[in-house]
Design an enzyme around this catalytic site. Sequence first.
Site: not given
Ligand code: NVA
Ligand code: CP
Length: 334
Positions: A272, A317, A134, A231, A137, A107
């Site tokens: 999410c 998830r 992502h 989101d 997800q 990540r």
């Molecule tokens: N769009 C958000 C998703 C978090 C799961 C981010 O990248 O912070």
């Molecule tokens: N939805 C999601 O990816 O959550 P986290 O950022 O907590 O992993």
Amino acid sequence: MASLKGRDFLKLLDFSSDDIRHMIDVAEKFKAKKHAGEPHRYLEGKNTVLLFEKTSTRTRCSFEVAGHDLGMGVTFLDPASSQVSKKESIADSARVLSRFYDGIEYRGFGQSIVEELAEYADCPVWNGLTDEWHPTQMIADMLTLRETFGTDLSGRTLVFMGDARNNVANSLMVVCAKLGVNFVACGPVENQPEQWLVEECSAIAAENGSTVLVTSDVEEGCAGADVIYTDVWVSMGEPDEVWEQRIKSLSPYQVNAKVMSLTAPDSVFLHCLPAYHDTKTTVGAMVADKFGITELEVTDEVFESEKSRVFDEAENRMHAIKAIMYVTLSDEEF
Ligand code: NVA
Ligand code: CP
């Protein structure tokens, strides 16, 4: 269907509709086993490493619990505790880690980083979120929708409201197109998806009997929708300075009772997570203090309503990530 063993899981554009349906099927089977309390330590003796350059609750915990349930060893590395990037290049780290591990989760920031990791690693690499995509997800989200609407999701309509060109919105456009679900990106012009992606997804959607629509008109976007998805307005890695502009441009796209009243009677709400639906977080409180608004992308009313499936989605998830690891590490049926 061709085996997915040995494949990287970097973005859903790399997978066929059948591959994606297969991953959701496997996730469903793992969920049933977990709920029945049936052990499924099918990958005993294997090991995985999780590299997180951004924070996480769901993704990290899903990879850890799923790995343990499958009988695997799991190592977590945050940026402060390893040499990756700072003292050792991605290419060198990939070659070192694949001497120890059977799978690598990443990540972080640019998609090019996870692509480079995959190029140099000898084992599957799983994308746990980048600036652009992502994909884990999506398997969870589609599993959640199957639980609501049944296995065949084709012909349903999912609307993404808000920052409709972030990693989650991009990924939803792809998964919907692949599964024949109509996709609507609803947000202001400056937050709409990139043209190349809209074109590519429109072509995929057409093959599967669905459509992609980009609009800034909330009534047009949400009328009769089956799923409203949103989101955060500012994603990880974006500077705090963008909050002011985002609040101004995205407030008309907040998911509230009025938006939900436009949708189909059996519609559901997905997010999410994490979500800013009150002031009980540091960021939520900061925004309330600075800009005077107490609910951001979704109101507390919708978040807590019967239409909201967000905690099923969060649970899914783990089942989804278990399926993704399993199908890329083993082709044995169970
Ligand atoms: N769009 C958000 C998703 C978090 C799961 C981010 O990248 O912070
Ligand atoms: N939805 C999601 O990816 O959550 P986290 O950022 O907590 O992993």
